[in-house]
Design an enzyme around this catalytic site. Structure first.
Site, mmCIF file in Angstrom:
data_model
loop_
_atom_site.group_PDB
_atom_site.id
_atom_site.type_symbol
_atom_site.label_atom_id
_atom_site.label_comp_id
_atom_site.label_asym_id
_atom_site.label_seq_id
_atom_site.Cartn_x
_atom_site.Cartn_y
_atom_site.Cartn_z
ATOM 1 N N GLU A 198 8.187 -4.841 -1.128
ATOM 2 C CA GLU A 198 7.592 -4.296 -0.576
ATOM 3 C C GLU A 198 7.778 -3.001 -0.878
ATOM 4 O OE1 GLU A 198 4.169 -5.793 -0.720
ATOM 5 O OE2 GLU A 198 5.348 -7.536 0.259
ATOM 6 N N GLU B 290 4.514 -8.357 -10.604
ATOM 7 C CA GLU B 290 5.013 -9.297 -9.242
ATOM 8 C C GLU B 290 6.509 -9.898 -9.487
ATOM 9 O OE1 GLU B 290 4.499 -8.947 -5.897
ATOM 10 O OE2 GLU B 290 2.507 -8.468 -5.936
ATOM 11 N N ASN C 172 0.408 -0.688 -0.253
ATOM 12 C CA ASN C 172 -0.157 -0.114 -0.136
ATOM 13 C C ASN C 172 0.917 1.027 -0.086
ATOM 14 O OD1 ASN C 172 -1.960 -1.961 0.853
ATOM 15 N ND2 ASN C 172 -0.940 -1.834 2.827
ATOM 16 N N HIS D 116 7.614 -2.704 -4.779
ATOM 17 C CA HIS D 116 6.374 -1.987 -5.304
ATOM 18 C C HIS D 116 6.377 -0.154 -5.870
ATOM 19 C CE1 HIS D 116 5.296 -6.116 -6.297
ATOM 20 N NE2 HIS D 116 5.142 -6.164 -5.041
#
Ligand code: ARG
Ligand code: ZN
Length: 881
Positions: free
Chosen positions: A302, A324, A269, A305
């Site tokens: 993360e 991914e 997130n 990302h």
């Protein structure tokens, strides 16, 4: 039995959204039993849209009311279904005000807004946002979010969401609020909120550009002594992405929050990463070397990302591997660079190959096989797979192999120059790589569209008179569900030739000349590569560094493998040669078990194991990996008809033979690889501990009092979890009941309040060959066991069904009956987790007929159970199809 059939969604049916969202304002009145969500969205008609209907997704939420441009809509003015809300023929510009009510504390699926240990968390990827409010919940709709959180201050002192905190204050009546604004447009799957009683470790960190950012790691109060490594890993990740890819953190504040109930590893997130506690919490007392490495990798993953996933995201979920596969590749490279040495890199590479063989190759050969970019799915959550992630990373890695490291960087730069802020497709990444390097990667597209593991068959020929050497490579790819007659792939095959002295020969070939290694590009079904100036018959080292995710079929002699095993300059192929030596024998032993023939292990193999074990010029980490025999799962994949008991007996026989023959050497290595002084998780020390603990495990295979005592002493004296857990596991596997029982008891008492450590306690028992179904059922009645916590369910049930083949495949089918029960029970709580467990039956058609019959019955029992989720239904119906 379910009567409605679940819908299959096809990639070819993609249509652009009819409306785009300019801004979202969310207001949350948080209450575990009844949370009210106010959602104001500004929508504008999309020029590329096909019609003027507003389509909003929404599931498992109660609609209170909806207004369009200030006017309340009456039920006839919109249609509400189980899946969402549609407003037909809407004006080109509208503001919607939507109010929904949810019950987070009832949400056991852990998707959407849920409560864990009294705190609020969200998980929105892939389609969790629609469990919070009505919204075009698809990744190609990107919007700016402002979020107002209101909650009881005493119970939820910390209120977090994406981006920057712009306002906070008191509301009276014991409640308080916080307002967050995310300056970046994002898809709804990247939305997050946390309302909780937590504390943080925080640090101001200066980026390479000189800008200062605030980094925070949020955990429950008792865990504040376990955040150092996550914080350090975050800083390392930030630095690495600046240096390797020129990518800077784009926010002023970056938060990691740990939660004990979580379906996957972690979630990227924007600015508010939410993590499974397993990938945050560590100190030497509770975390093993493997845990530390996992934290580094997942924190990196993360964080990376933020660019590969968030700044450039996916157009639709069929493109999942765009973010991914690329991000796994990036975290793999990060972990390798953090070790820094060549063997260190190779060790990480060997681990990746083992994962592929253990999990991805079986997936690619089973009923759930799918391309890296799938053409269809029923439930997207079933496609967060080793194919999308790990094979996807291999595909990205092959591109780097083809264009070189600098070329790869150019391709990344072009990708961001073209697509920053967009939602794009896998093809766009490949195009950027091709265009930045002037390379044709058209055929390479087949790695995205064709499922299945290619087989590359190699044949070589040496001509002494002409001093030439020829390598003929022939590729094929097995059929997979819905795909036959595959076309040739573009496969980089890295090759070296070893001389009799073990050194690499200089290489002269049509395409390329190389010092030690050349990359052959196999693009045809069959192709011959010619080498000249080859003064002696070489030993070929094929597919160095595992340059492609394929099965290499070459008829090596034992002598050649032993030569490679002792000399190959490529450590991955050195390891591979050892695996081939072991595999040939394991297959033979398995056949002998089946035939009732006497079992024997040759002295040559033992001698090679001895040489490896005692070769102090090799890194301990490498030696440990090279000494691990192919797993029972990997052996099974090599057989047409699988008899798990025979495989287990064969492999145990080999382990016992090695242990018996090398006892003094094992003991010597056990002593030589102690790591005195304060614990450190660095790769050198971790490698020593791994080798030492492998030696211990071998010594405890048929233990006498002295060995049992050695393990007990290590267990008692250990100042770190790596050594403590290894000693306990060795005791459990030794089958010496007394030692294990008392150690298990004291371990439990010492760590009763450390959930992640208790997970290990369950996991070690679940995976031990002495633990049968009855023992697992008994463990399920332990007060510390619960199906509701995914980590706990995985530790016991998954580790039994997936990691204890000789017991799971009990002849009477009791393991399968247990599996069916647990899938059904889990499905009622958490379909995503249940569907993962359902996958342990994927390869049922490969087993001996008697087991197959039991497996089929268990699958049918699950498929026939009432009110099954789409998640589980997809998995079991594909298995039975
Ligand atoms: N994007 C996350 C990661 O790879 C995984 C989230 C998947 N969640 C899910 N429910 N399928 O880091
Ligand atoms: Zn990811």
């Amino acid at each position: 039995m379910r009567t409605d059939s679940p819908q299959t969604i096809y990639r070819k049916n993609y249509t652009p959204p009819s409306f785009l969202v300019e801004s979202v304002e969310l207001g949350f009145d948080l209450d575990p039993a009844r949370t009210i969500v106010a959602n104001r969205i500004k929508l504008v008609r999309n020029r590329d849209g096909k019609h003027s209907d507003i389509e909003l997704h929404g599931e498992h939420i109660e609609l209170v009311g909806v207004r369009m441009n200030g006017k309340r809509l009456k039920p006839g003015q919109y249609t509400l279904s189980e899946h969402g809300l549609t407003i037909r023929k809407a004006p080109a510009k509208v503001t919607l005000d939507i109010e929904t009510v949810l019950a987070p504390q009832e949400n056991t699926s852990l998707s959407g807004l849920y409560v864990s240990n009294g705190n609020f968390f969200t998980q929105c990827e892939a389609e969790g946002f629609r469990r919070i409010t009505f919204f075009p919940d698809r990744p190609d709709v990107m919007a700016k979010y402002t979020v107002m959180l209101r909650a009881d201050k005493e119970k939820f002192p910390v209120l977090l969401s994406n981006g920057n905190l712009i306002e906070q204050g008191e509301l009276g009546d014991g409640r308080h609020y916080a307002k967050w604004e995310d300056p970046f447009k994002k898809p709804s799957y990247l939305f997050a909120l946390v309302a909780a009683r937590l504390v943080c470790q925080e640090e101001r960190y200066t980026l390479q550009s000189g800008r200062e950012v605030l980094l925070q790691v949020w955990v429950e109060e008792g865990n504040l002594d376990k955040t150092d490594y996550a914080m350090q890993s975050l800083k390392n990740s930030i630095r690495w992405d600046e240096q390797r890819f020129g990518l800077e953190l784009d926010l002023d504040r970056f938060m990691i929050v740990a939660v004990g109930d979580f379906n996957m590893g972690a979630m990227e997130n924007k600015g508010l990463n939410i993590f499974n506690t397993k990938y945050v919490l560590a100190n030497p007392r509770v975390a093993t070397d493997v845990d530390y490495a996992g934290i580094e990798a997942v924190v990196g993953h993360e964080y990376f990302h933020n660019w590969t996933g968030n700044r450039v995201t996916c157009r639709d979920w069929f493109q999942l591997s765009l973010k991914e596969g690329l991000t796994v590749f990036r975290d793999q490279e990060f972990s390798a660079d953090m070790i820094g040495t060549d063997t260190g890199r190779a060790v990480t590479r060997i681990d990746q190959v083992r994962t592929l063989r253990q999990a991805q190759f079986p997936e690619d050969a089973g009923p759930m096989a799918h391309p890296v970019r799938p053409d269809s799915f029923v439930e997207i959550n079933n496609f967060y797979t080793v194919t999308i992630y790990e094979k996807g990373a291999e595909v990205v890695r092959m591109m780097q192999t083809l264009v070189g490291r600098d070329g790869f960087r150019k391709g990344m730069d072009l990708y961001f120059a073209r697509h920053d802020g967009q939602a794009v497709q896998c093809d766009d990444f490949r195009a950027a790589m091709a265009d930045a390097n002037g390379r044709d990667l058209k055929q390479f597209e087949r790695w995205y569209s064709q499922a299945g593991t290619p087989v590359v068959k190699a044949v070589t020929q040496y001509d002494a008179a002409a001093q030439t050497y020829h390598i003929t490579l022939a590729q094929s790819c097995p059929d997979t569900p819905g795909q036959t007659a595959k076309l040739p792939f573009h496969i980089p095959v890295a090759v070296g030739l070893l001389g009799a002295d073990g050194k690499d020969l200089p290489l002269y070939t049509d395409g390329a000349a190389g010092q030690g290694t050349v990359v052959l590009e196999l693009t045809e079904a069959t192709q011959t590569f010619h080498f000249s100036g080859v003064a002696q018959r070489p030993t070929p080292s094929l597919l160095r560094d595992f340059s492609a995710p394929v099965v290499l079929d070459y008829d090596y002699s034992d002598a050649e493998l032993l030569h490679l095993f002792s000399h190959d300059s490529d450590p991955v192929n050195r390891w591979e040669a050892g695996q081939r030596l072991a595999m040939a024998r394991l297959l033979k032993l398995t056949a002998d078990v089946g035939a009732g023939a006497p079992l024997a292990l040759d002295a040559t193999f033992i001698a090679a194991q001895r040489a490896l074990l005692t070769d102090a010029t090799l890194d301990a980490a490498f030696r440990e990996l090279a000494l691990i025999l192919p797993s029972e799962t990997i052996i099974a994949e090599r057989m047409e008809v699988v008899d798990p008991q025979a495989i287990h007996t064969a492999r145990q026989f080999m382990r016992r033979s090695i242990a018996a023959a090398l006892k003094p050497e094992l003991l010597a290595q056990y002593q030589a690889n102690q790591t005195p002084g304060a614990y450190s998780p660095d790769a050198q020390s971790a490698g020593k501990r791994a080798l030492k603990n492998l030696a211990l495990a071998y010594l405890l295979i048929a233990p006498q009092a002295a060995e049992l005592e050695l393990a007990q002493r290590q267990f008692d004296a250990a100042d770190n979890m790596t050594d403590r857990a290894a000693a306990l596991a060795a005791l459990i596997h030794s089958g010496a009941p007394d030692g294990a029982a008392s150690a298990l008891k004291s371990y439990f008492a010492d760590f009763e309040h450390e959930a992640l450590v208790i997970d290990k306690w369950f996991a070690m028992q679940a995976g031990a060959p002495g633990t049968d179904v009855a023992a697992v059922r008994k463990l399920m009645t332990h007060p510390a066991f619960t199906l509701k916590n995914p980590n706990r369910a995985r530790s016991l049930i998954f580790n039994f069904c997936g990691g204890n083949p000789s017991q799971f495949h009990a002849a009477d089918g009791s393991g399968y009956a247990f599996w069916a029960e647990q899938v059904i029970a889990l499905d009622a709580l958490n379909p995503q987790v249940a569907a993962r467990l359902a996958r342990s039956m994927d390869r049922w058609r490969r087993y001996v007929p008697a087991l197959q019959a039991h497996m089929k019955a268990a699958l049918e029992r699950v498929a026939g159970s009432a009110s099954l989720s789409n998640d589980v239904l997809e998995v079991v119906s594909k298995a039975l199809a």
